[in-house]
Design a protein around this motif. Structure first.
Motif, PDB file in Angstrom:
ATOM      1  N   ALA A 101       0.816  -1.217   0.000  1.00  0.00           N
ATOM      2  CA  ALA A 101       0.000   0.000   0.000  1.00  0.00           C
ATOM      3  C   ALA A 101       0.859   1.280   0.000  1.00  0.00           C
ATOM      4  CB  ALA A 101      -1.011  -0.016   1.138  1.00  0.00           C
ATOM      5  N   VAL A 102       0.170   2.399  -0.104  1.00  0.00           N
ATOM      6  CA  VAL A 102       0.887   3.679  -0.198  1.00  0.00           C
ATOM      7  C   VAL A 102       1.713   3.923   1.067  1.00  0.00           C
ATOM      8  CG1 VAL A 102       0.548   6.186  -0.286  1.00  0.00           C
ATOM      9  CG2 VAL A 102      -0.673   4.708  -1.879  1.00  0.00           C
ATOM     10  N   THR A 103       1.220   3.433   2.191  1.00  0.00           N
ATOM     11  CA  THR A 103       1.949   3.641   3.442  1.00  0.00           C
ATOM     12  C   THR A 103       3.369   3.062   3.346  1.00  0.00           C
ATOM     13  OG1 THR A 103      -0.147   3.569   4.598  1.00  0.00           O
ATOM     14  CG2 THR A 103       1.824   3.266   5.942  1.00  0.00           C
ATOM     15  N   TYR A 127      -2.378  14.486   5.538  1.00  0.00           N
ATOM     16  CA  TYR A 127      -2.557  13.153   6.097  1.00  0.00           C
ATOM     17  C   TYR A 127      -1.390  12.877   7.069  1.00  0.00           C
ATOM     18  CZ  TYR A 127      -2.866   8.032   5.860  1.00  0.00           C
ATOM     19  OH  TYR A 127      -2.950   6.712   6.157  1.00  0.00           O
ATOM     20  N   ILE A 173      -0.545  15.968  -2.007  1.00  0.00           N
ATOM     21  CA  ILE A 173      -1.626  14.997  -1.798  1.00  0.00           C
ATOM     22  C   ILE A 173      -2.847  15.559  -2.520  1.00  0.00           C
ATOM     23  CG2 ILE A 173      -3.074  13.783  -0.129  1.00  0.00           C
ATOM     24  CD1 ILE A 173      -0.903  14.314   1.984  1.00  0.00           C
ATOM     25  N   ASN A 177      -6.488  14.672   1.477  1.00  0.00           N
ATOM     26  CA  ASN A 177      -6.987  14.278   2.785  1.00  0.00           C
ATOM     27  C   ASN A 177      -6.251  15.175   3.762  1.00  0.00           C
ATOM     28  OD1 ASN A 177      -7.623  13.033   5.175  1.00  0.00           O
ATOM     29  ND2 ASN A 177      -6.567  11.109   4.753  1.00  0.00           N
ATOM     30  N   ASP A 205       0.939  11.917  -4.173  1.00  0.00           N
ATOM     31  CA  ASP A 205       0.040  10.901  -3.611  1.00  0.00           C
ATOM     32  C   ASP A 205      -1.307  11.027  -4.337  1.00  0.00           C
ATOM     33  OD1 ASP A 205      -1.833   9.521  -2.029  1.00  0.00           O
ATOM     34  OD2 ASP A 205      -0.718   9.928  -0.191  1.00  0.00           O
ATOM     35  N   ILE A 207      -3.829   8.621  -4.394  1.00  0.00           N
ATOM     36  CA  ILE A 207      -4.663   7.497  -3.968  1.00  0.00           C
ATOM     37  C   ILE A 207      -6.166   7.739  -4.207  1.00  0.00           C
ATOM     38  CG2 ILE A 207      -4.685   8.246  -1.538  1.00  0.00           C
ATOM     39  CD1 ILE A 207      -4.178   4.709  -1.881  1.00  0.00           C
ATOM     40  N   TYR A 208      -6.576   9.017  -4.284  1.00  0.00           N
ATOM     41  CA  TYR A 208      -7.998   9.326  -4.546  1.00  0.00           C
ATOM     42  C   TYR A 208      -8.210   9.804  -5.989  1.00  0.00           C
ATOM     43  CZ  TYR A 208      -8.097   9.357   0.567  1.00  0.00           C
ATOM     44  OH  TYR A 208      -7.974   9.013   1.899  1.00  0.00           O
ATOM     45  N   SER A 236      -6.448   0.953  -2.119  1.00  0.00           N
ATOM     46  CA  SER A 236      -7.261   1.217  -0.925  1.00  0.00           C
ATOM     47  C   SER A 236      -8.500   2.074  -1.166  1.00  0.00           C
ATOM     48  CB  SER A 236      -6.411   1.893   0.149  1.00  0.00           C
ATOM     49  OG  SER A 236      -5.493   0.972   0.680  1.00  0.00           O
ATOM     50  N   LYS A 237      -8.463   2.986  -2.089  1.00  0.00           N
ATOM     51  CA  LYS A 237      -9.587   3.933  -2.161  1.00  0.00           C
ATOM     52  C   LYS A 237     -10.409   3.714  -3.423  1.00  0.00           C
ATOM     53  CE  LYS A 237      -7.719   5.507   1.589  1.00  0.00           C
ATOM     54  NZ  LYS A 237      -8.174   5.693   2.932  1.00  0.00           N
ATOM     55  N   ARG A 245      -3.933  -4.160   1.661  1.00  0.00           N
ATOM     56  CA  ARG A 245      -2.616  -3.534   1.823  1.00  0.00           C
ATOM     57  C   ARG A 245      -1.767  -3.687   0.569  1.00  0.00           C
ATOM     58  NH1 ARG A 245      -3.632  -0.254   3.513  1.00  0.00           N
ATOM     59  NH2 ARG A 245      -1.681   0.440   4.435  1.00  0.00           N
ATOM     60  N   TYR A 328     -13.870  13.256   2.484  1.00  0.00           N
ATOM     61  CA  TYR A 328     -13.704  13.998   3.732  1.00  0.00           C
ATOM     62  C   TYR A 328     -14.227  15.413   3.550  1.00  0.00           C
ATOM     63  CZ  TYR A 328     -10.163  10.358   3.968  1.00  0.00           C
ATOM     64  OH  TYR A 328      -9.509   9.160   3.916  1.00  0.00           O
TER      65      TYR A 328
HETATM   66  N1  PLP Z   1      -2.411   8.597   1.413  1.00  0.00           N
HETATM   67  C1  PLP Z   1      -3.488   9.306   1.748  1.00  0.00           C
HETATM   68  C2  PLP Z   1      -3.602  10.722   1.311  1.00  0.00           C
HETATM   69  C3  PLP Z   1      -4.505   8.722   2.521  1.00  0.00           C
HETATM   70  O1  PLP Z   1      -5.570   9.442   2.861  1.00  0.00           O
HETATM   71  C4  PLP Z   1      -4.384   7.381   2.940  1.00  0.00           C
HETATM   72  C5  PLP Z   1      -5.406   6.735   3.780  1.00  0.00           C
HETATM   73  O2  PLP Z   1      -6.321   7.303   4.274  1.00  0.00           O
HETATM   74  C6  PLP Z   1      -3.244   6.692   2.563  1.00  0.00           C
HETATM   75  C7  PLP Z   1      -2.271   7.319   1.792  1.00  0.00           C
HETATM   76  C8  PLP Z   1      -3.016   5.277   2.989  1.00  0.00           C
HETATM   77  O3  PLP Z   1      -3.112   4.475   1.901  1.00  0.00           O
HETATM   78  P1  PLP Z   1      -2.802   2.921   1.915  1.00  0.00           P
HETATM   79  O4  PLP Z   1      -4.010   2.234   2.450  1.00  0.00           O
HETATM   80  O5  PLP Z   1      -2.563   2.652   0.463  1.00  0.00           O
HETATM   81  O6  PLP Z   1      -1.610   2.715   2.765  1.00  0.00           O
END
Ligand code: PLP
Length: 399
Positions: A101-103, A127, A173, A177, A205, A207-208, A236-237, A245, A328
């Motif tokens: 995942a991005v984390t 975030y 981002i 978020n 980032d 992800i959205y 994830s999104k 993950r 959000y």
């Molecule tokens: N980046 C942003 C901006 C997010 O809001 C989130 C989760 O809320 C993540 C990354 C986490 O993503 P992942 O589930 O891919 O680790």
């Protein structure tokens, strides 16, 4: 007592921190409406069937082994296809890395880029792991302003002021978020120009990226000429698979300025072995399969966004910008005489109205006197939450 490391003990994560007092209330039998965590899987959103089937099939067919550290070749190829189509980027599978995942992408990128004392520009509000992880690597997250009155667009002049000789990158981002902002093409171009001027890479980032209500997401990866861009995304999104993950990132780096960073990232990637193999089979199905499900999901989300925005506008003591992406909303507390700060406000709303928000200061300096609401639940749940919250605000304001 055996002492823990200061670096780990210093970690803060506001989104989960507020859960402890909520749990205490729930233990006493109080029903709390939790609007704090951005997890679509907790509500009426699931990954599409073709992804779920592919995951089960991969396990049943024996794809339960370690894969390559950089990700399965088929997955990296699927990312190339998806990203060429979405962003028009000229990349190959060699530019793609698959992560937990991005984390985990953030861990690999920050860990490979930052020496102690370096700094990186991160949005404020942002975030929380952007601040927490950069600090974990003994570097400094430098928060640049995003401007509420301007739909929370980044302030490029403010960014410029924060750059010095220890700055290593600019993080974006978008959609954002916690603010739900969708950045304008013009702003992204200005940021790329700034990054080019100082020889900095942009970390994006996304992800959205396909979760927008009006207007389309623009990636710096699609606009760059010479500035290196690292684009991150995942399942994830937009693919609604938070618990799997799995994510990825890729380099758009026409002049190969990231050569050494890429080598460092691969070293880090090897010591963590690999991302989940069966999850990658599911992701391939998602990346190459139909996106029709997204239309229904976005229609539901839009209804919920419109509903919560309307209700919040009618509640006294706060003001709200309309989110253009993600799920959000980030209202501002206008009436400030009743609480010490936004955290006290959120805890008061929890104890009195039994709704759980996250305090804005948990997302950085520019988040102070705001709070974040996740609008993923169905309208009936949002309605109950907003009724309780409205009664609470009216009562407090009359005191
Ligand atoms: N980046 C942003 C901006 C997010 O809001 C989130 C989760 O809320 C993540 C990354 C986490 O993503 P992942 O589930 O891919 O680790």
């Amino acid at each position: 007592m055996i002492r823990a490391s200061e670096r780990a003990m210093g970690i803060e994560y506001a989104i989960r921190d507020v859960v402890l007092p909520a749990r205490e209330l729930e233990k006493k039998g109080v029903k709390v409406i939790r609007l704090n965590i951005g997890d679509p899987g907790k509500y009426d959103f699931q990954p599409p069937k073709h992804m779920r089937d592919a995951y089960c099939r991969a396990i049943q067919e024996g794809h339960n082994y370690y894969g390559p550290s950089e990700g399965l070749p088929e997955m990296r190829e699927a990312v190339v296809q998806r990203e060429r189509e979405k962003n028009g980027v000229d990349i190959t599978a060699d530019d793609v890395r698959v992560t937990a995942a991005v984390t985990e992408a953030l861990q690999l990128i920050f860990g490979s880029l930052l020496n102690p004392g370096d700094n990186i520009l991160v949005p404020s509000p942002s975030y929380p792991p952007y601040v927490g992880l950069v600090k974990f690597y003994a570097a400094e997250p430098r928060e640049y302003l995003t401007v509420e009155e301007n739909g929370w667009q980044p302030d490029v002049d403010d960014m410029r002021k924060r750059i010095d000789e220890r700055t290593k990158a600019i993080a974006l981002i978008n959609p954002n978020n916690p603010t739900g902002a969708l950045y304008e093409k013009k702003t992204i171009k200005e940021i790329l120009d700034l990054a080019g001027e100082y020889g900095l890479p942009v970390i994006s980032d996304e992800i959205y990226d396909l979760m927008t209500y009006a207007g389309k997401h623009v990636s710096p990866g699609s606009l760059t000429k010479d500035v290196p861009v690292i684009v991150m995304n995942g399942m994830s999104k937009v693919y609604f698979a938070t618990g799997w993950r799995l994510g990825y990132f890729y380099y758009v780096d026409p002049e190969n300025k990231l050569e050494e960073v890429r080598e460092a990232i691969d070293k880090m990637a090897r010591i963590r072995i690999c991302p989940s193999t069966p999850a990658q089979f599911a992701a391939i199905a998602g990346l190459t399969g139909s996106m029709d499900y997204l239309e229904d999901y976005m229609a539901k989300l839009k209804e919920r966004r419109d509903y919560i925005y309307k209700r919040l506008q009618e509640i006294p003591g706060i003001s709200t910008t309309k989110p253009q992406g993600a799920f959000y909303i980030f209202p501002r507390i206008e009436e400030r005489s009743k609480w010490k700060n936004d955290k006290e406000f959120v805890l008061d709303a929890l104890h009195e109205a039994h709704v759980l928000f996250v305090h804005g200061s948990g997302f950085g300096k520019a988040g102070e006197w705001h709070f974040r609401i996740v609008f993923l639940p169905p309208v009936e749940v949002l309605e109950e939450a907003m009724n309780n919250f409205e009664t609470f605000m009216k009562k407090r304001l009359a005191e």
